[in-house]
Design a protein around this motif. Structure first.
Motif, short mmCIF file in Angstrom:
data_model
loop_
_atom_site.label_atom_id
_atom_site.label_comp_id
_atom_site.label_asym_id
_atom_site.label_seq_id
_atom_site.Cartn_x
_atom_site.Cartn_y
_atom_site.Cartn_z
N TYR A 1 0.81 -1.22 0.00
CA TYR A 1 0.00 0.00 0.00
C TYR A 1 0.85 1.27 0.00
O TYR A 1 0.36 2.36 -0.32
CB TYR A 1 -0.96 -0.01 1.19
CG TYR A 1 -0.30 0.37 2.50
CD1 TYR A 1 -0.37 1.66 2.99
CD2 TYR A 1 0.43 -0.57 3.22
CE1 TYR A 1 0.24 2.01 4.18
CE2 TYR A 1 1.05 -0.23 4.40
CZ TYR A 1 0.94 1.06 4.88
OH TYR A 1 1.57 1.41 6.04
N GLY A 2 2.14 1.15 0.33
CA GLY A 2 3.02 2.31 0.29
C GLY A 2 3.36 2.76 -1.13
O GLY A 2 3.86 3.87 -1.33
N SER B 1 -8.66 -8.07 4.64
CA SER B 1 -7.27 -7.93 4.22
C SER B 1 -6.38 -8.05 5.44
O SER B 1 -6.86 -8.17 6.58
CB SER B 1 -7.04 -6.58 3.53
OG SER B 1 -5.75 -6.55 2.91
N SER B 2 -5.08 -8.03 5.22
CA SER B 2 -4.14 -8.05 6.33
C SER B 2 -4.21 -6.71 7.07
O SER B 2 -4.42 -5.66 6.45
CB SER B 2 -2.72 -8.30 5.83
OG SER B 2 -2.29 -7.21 5.02
N ALA B 3 -4.02 -6.77 8.38
CA ALA B 3 -4.08 -5.55 9.17
C ALA B 3 -3.01 -4.56 8.74
O ALA B 3 -3.25 -3.34 8.70
CB ALA B 3 -3.93 -5.88 10.66
N GLY B 4 -1.84 -5.08 8.38
CA GLY B 4 -0.72 -4.21 8.07
C GLY B 4 -0.72 -3.59 6.69
O GLY B 4 0.08 -2.70 6.42
N SER B 5 -1.61 -4.04 5.81
CA SER B 5 -1.64 -3.45 4.46
C SER B 5 -3.02 -2.92 4.11
O SER B 5 -3.29 -1.73 4.23
CB SER B 5 -1.14 -4.45 3.42
OG SER B 5 -2.00 -5.58 3.32
N GLU C 1 -6.45 -4.00 17.90
CA GLU C 1 -5.69 -3.83 16.66
C GLU C 1 -5.08 -2.44 16.59
O GLU C 1 -5.79 -1.43 16.55
CB GLU C 1 -6.60 -4.08 15.45
CG GLU C 1 -5.95 -3.82 14.11
CD GLU C 1 -4.58 -4.48 13.98
OE1 GLU C 1 -3.62 -3.77 13.63
OE2 GLU C 1 -4.46 -5.70 14.26
N PRO C 2 -3.73 -2.33 16.54
CA PRO C 2 -3.06 -1.03 16.60
C PRO C 2 -3.30 -0.12 15.40
O PRO C 2 -3.18 1.10 15.54
CB PRO C 2 -1.58 -1.40 16.73
CG PRO C 2 -1.47 -2.79 16.21
CD PRO C 2 -2.76 -3.45 16.55
N VAL C 3 -3.63 -0.66 14.23
CA VAL C 3 -3.80 0.22 13.07
C VAL C 3 -5.19 0.85 13.03
O VAL C 3 -5.43 1.77 12.24
CB VAL C 3 -3.54 -0.52 11.73
CG1 VAL C 3 -2.20 -1.22 11.75
CG2 VAL C 3 -4.66 -1.49 11.39
#
Length: 288
Positions: A174-175, A205-209, A243-245
């Motif tokens: 996503y970056g 989706s994945s939490a990090g993306s 969830e931190p995001v």
């Protein structure tokens, strides 16, 4: 500062898309409060369209199990099941058990269903086996078309309006600004069309993306975002609000699913399945 902010808006897809109207539920707002339903663990909300919600444990598996296996798995701690009902990116295209009759049977057994649609994937998707189904040159139009297909397939399986349809978007970079913009336009187009046809647009989706991308878009005021988020973060203690995001006020109440473990084998009632484990408080399919 003005120029920089304008670039961010362009990146997030606020421009270069048809004028958007707010959906039936805004991710940044407080969702309607549930009222008790006749069935334990299931509640009816005052949202438009109405959503039937469930709080508890769920599992998802690539191929929908037989109705007999689902009956046997009533011995498990799970009471909801994720099924992959369509999309050109779906891994298990053969679904010999999944039908309108199956949906009614498992509903009558006491199961709740989470419908997953694996459509076109981000242009910067990480998984090699998904690179052949990437989003094309017209992401909004493509997202809209795939949403129509999702609604058609869901309806054929007996899922009524008010049901959530989860767009499965596997992890992506996503970056990458160009990729992020294309992906978001596709997702927004899909969401708007699903919502327009009376269903709730969900997003896995994945939490990090993917989920981080949606949350950043929400904070920027982007419209036509998912009404429900299903975030994958494995190897941590299950929980919907750790969830931190995600800000604690985002996608609440009853709008979150946490996939906390994947590709694990479990045996219940004499039957073994390879599953992903989930904790949820979110809408489920309304089966006719």
């Amino acid at each position: 500062m003005i120029v920089g902010f304008g670039f961010v808006l362009l990146l997030l897809g606020l421009t270069a898309a048809p004028p958007a109207q707010a959906g039936p539920w805004s991710p940044g707002a407080t969702a309607p409060v549930d009222s008790p339903d006749r069935e334990p663990g299931v509640r009816e909300s005052g949202a438009r369209p109405k959503a039937l919600t469930f709080k508890g444990r769920a599992f998802d598996t690539c191929r929908a199990p037989s109705a007999d296996t689902m009956r046997r798995w009533r011995a498990s701690p799970y009471r909801a099941v994720g099924v992959y009902f369509g999309g050109r990116g779906r891994a298990c295209r053969s679904q010999p058990h999944l039908s309108h009759r199956w949906m009614r049977t498992v509903r009558d057994q006491g199961w709740r269903v989470l419908p997953l649609y694996v459509g076109s994937q981000s242009t910067c998707v990480f998984a090699r086996h998904k690179k052949n189904v990437r989003i094309g040159r017209h992401p909004w139009k493509q997202g809209t078309a795939e949403a129509r297909d999702a609604v058609k397939r869901a309806s054929a399986l007996g899922m009524r309006p008010g049901s959530p349809l989860f767009l499965d978007m596997e992890a992506y970079a996503y970056g990458n600004k160009r990729c992020a913009r294309t992906t978001l336009l596709f997702v927004r187009g899909w969401n708007r069309e699903v919502s327009r046809r009376g269903y709730l647009p969900g997003f896995y989706s994945s939490a990090g993306s993917g989920v981080r991308h949606m949350e950043r878009s929400r904070r920027a005021g982007v419209r036509d975002l998912p009404a429900v988020v299903w975030f994958a973060r494995w190897g941590v203690k299950n929980g919907l609000h750790r969830e931190p995001v995600l800000r604690k006020t985002a996608w609440t109440p009853a709008r979150r699913i946490h996939q906390y473990a994947g590709n694990v084998r479990e045996r219940h009632g004499g039957r073994t399945l390879l599953i992903d484990r989930n904790l949820m408080h979110a809408p489920v399919a309304r089966v006719e």
